[in-house]
Design a protein around this motif. Structure first.
Motif, PDB file in Angstrom:
ATOM      1  N   ARG A 236       0.833  -1.206   0.000  1.00 59.61           N
ATOM      2  CA  ARG A 236       0.000   0.000   0.000  1.00 59.61           C
ATOM      3  C   ARG A 236       0.867   1.255   0.000  1.00 59.61           C
ATOM      4  O   ARG A 236       1.872   1.300   0.702  1.00 59.61           O
ATOM      5  CB  ARG A 236      -0.862   0.059   1.260  1.00 59.61           C
ATOM      6  N   MET A 262      -3.588   3.928  -2.409  1.00 55.06           N
ATOM      7  CA  MET A 262      -4.870   3.766  -1.730  1.00 55.06           C
ATOM      8  C   MET A 262      -5.848   4.881  -2.100  1.00 55.06           C
ATOM      9  O   MET A 262      -5.449   6.015  -2.341  1.00 55.06           O
ATOM     10  CB  MET A 262      -4.658   3.731  -0.209  1.00 55.06           C
ATOM     11  N   PRO A 407      -8.780   0.427   3.095  1.00 56.01           N
ATOM     12  CA  PRO A 407      -8.122   1.227   2.044  1.00 56.01           C
ATOM     13  C   PRO A 407      -8.475   2.712   2.148  1.00 56.01           C
ATOM     14  O   PRO A 407      -7.685   3.571   1.754  1.00 56.01           O
ATOM     15  CB  PRO A 407      -8.698   0.639   0.747  1.00 56.01           C
TER      16      PRO A 407
END
Ligand code: SAH
Ligand code: SF4
Ligand code: F3S
Length: 442
Positions: A236, A262, A407
């Protein structure tokens, strides 16, 4: 100052923004390198670093009261060696030295790589101040990254040339500098090897970052993100904070094309009124800001939006404040930060006429925060039923419970089989104001 024993344990207390958290970690690494270990929770530390923030309110006063508590035995039994770091150190270094004899050293945000030598001075009985601002020098002097939480910060850009009229950052953090590409790729790799699954790129104007790749091609932050995303063990990527003036098409496209980036954007607007924005020296209008967000949402429809707001900037009328509420109503933020204007010494806005009465600011802040809470709750409720990955960051209070982030940067808790650092497929089943409950998808 008297000679004293070398400190064996330390505690770093960071206030303010995420960059201060990053700096605090780097200082801790440096102290560890010097053989000083972190004081266990609840135990006295021989050295306390107050890593301060100067952005609002009586931040400096807070530092003096912290120093008082440390020396009077309120925070710990024995008074420690005290270092004042961060943005108050930069802004008021000499004053701190004069006012607080218990402070052994004052070190600014661009000089903390000199901390080990300053500790030696303090041991020898010498107080010292270092608030030099050599661009980028500190990073090269810092030790390598050793251990990392699942979610790590990486400062890529520092300082600010925007000079919003209310803000101290250009004075405390200095001129904008971008760290070199190769140093960042290297530090990101080290963080991932040390356990990071997520990296948040940091800067006061993070999207103003520029650099050159190994072949001398010019890159912006979008290029850096694309390069970092190639590491299979990094899952991420996030970045914060951006200024609307530095957001380019390539970055917008990157949100649509790089899955590891993200779906979350923190883009402060500060006010929804063009006269106020101009007086703030913000280079955008309400309209240009809203249009920019539309482009981001077109690239990534599930984007969660966040922002910063100031109410009660000098001269702000009721009608001008209403314009801010209108922007909120149009954007529907997933989450946002809002503040009462606080005059900062040395900034242009501090001496502007028509400073707003505290009661008026309170009332505006309450109305704004009610609207922001409404939207945050609605955003969280709209997530119910979605399945997403949660990055597990720590244990929850209940047995078998875990806490992590969706997220969209929502806090999610769930119970079941997991470890810190896992990415777990979770279905969101219940929404509160500040967090959601989920269950593991079998
Ligand atoms: N570089 C970022 C944020 C900097 S400080 C940006 O430009 O967006 C974080 C937030 O603190 C700002 O976005 C602003 O909302 C708030 N802030 C800064 N100075 C302030 C002041 N004097 N009074 C109240 N809020 C302030
Ligand atoms: Fe402060 Fe403005 Fe710079 Fe942000 S862009 S750090 S608010 S001067
Ligand atoms: Fe505060 Fe300095 Fe960050 S003033 S918000 S610690 S840049």
């Amino acid at each position: 100052m008297q000679k004293t024993a070398s400190p064996k344990t330390y505690r770093v207390k960071s206030f303010g923004c995420q960059m201060n958290v990053y700096d605090g970690e780097r200082m801790a690494e440096m102290l560890a390198e010097k053989g000083i270990t972190e004081a266990p929770e609840g135990e006295d530390a021989d050295l306390v670093v107050l890593n301060t923030c100067h952005i609002r309110e009586k931040a400096a006063e807070k530092v003096y009261s912290d120093i008082g508590r440390l020396t009077k035995g309120k925070t710990q039994k024995k008074a420690p060696m005290i270092a004042v770091a961060g943005c108050v150190a930069q802004a008021e270094g000499e004053e701190i030295m004069a006012r607080a004899p218990a402070v052994s050293m004052v070190v600014g945000p661009q000089a903390y790589h000199r901390l080990p030598g300053m500790i030696d001075d303090a041991v020898a009985g010498k107080r010292s101040t270092d608030t030099d601002m050599p661009a980028d020098a500190k990073f090269a002097a810092l030790p390598k990254r050793r251990k990392s939480a699942p979610s790590a910060f990486l400062t890529i850009q520092e300082g600010c040339d925007k000079f919003c009229t209310y803000c101290v950052v250009p004075y405390t953090r200095g001129a904008e500098i971008s760290r070199p590409y190769s140093a960042l790729v290297d530090e990101a790799k080290k963080l991932v090897e040390a356990g990071a699954k997520e990296i948040t790129l940091l800067g006061q104007n993070v999207s103003a970052w520029t650099g050159e790749d190994d072949r001398g091609r010019k890159l912006g932050m979008a290029g850096l993100i694309r390069e970092l995303a190639k590491d299979p063990d990094l899952k991420r990527i996030r970045y914060t904070t951006s200024h609307p003036a530095d957001m380019d098409d390539e970055l917008i496209d990157t949100h649509g094309e790089v899955g590891k980036l993200m779906p979350y954007l923190h883009l402060p607007v500060q006010s929804g009124n063009d006269r106020v924005l101009k007086a703030m020296n913000r280079s955008h209008t309400a309209e240009s800001y809203l249009r920019l967000l539309e482009r981001f949402r077109a690239a990534r429809p599930d984007l969660a939006l966040s922002g910063d707001f100031i109410v009660g900037f000098p001269g702000e009328t009721d009608a001008e404040f209403e314009d801010t509420l209108k922007v909120v109503d149009q954007v529907r933020y997933a989450q946002a930060y809002s503040f009462k204007y606080s005059p900062r010494p040395g900034t242009p806005a501090a001496t502007m006429e028509n400073q707003i009465e505290p009661q008026v600011m309170d009332e505006r802040l309450q109305r704004l925060q009610a609207a922001l809470r409404r939207d945050q709750q609605a955003f969280n409720e709209a997530s119910i039923g979605k399945t997403c990955e949660v990055l597990v960051e720590r244990r929850g209070k209940l047995d078998g419970q875990w806490l992590g982030k969706s997220p969209w940067l929502q806090s999610v808790h769930f119970t079941g089989d997991a470890e810190i650092g896992d990415l777990i497929e979770v279905k969101l089943i219940q929404a509160g104001q500040n967090s959601l409950a989920g269950e593991i998808v079998a």
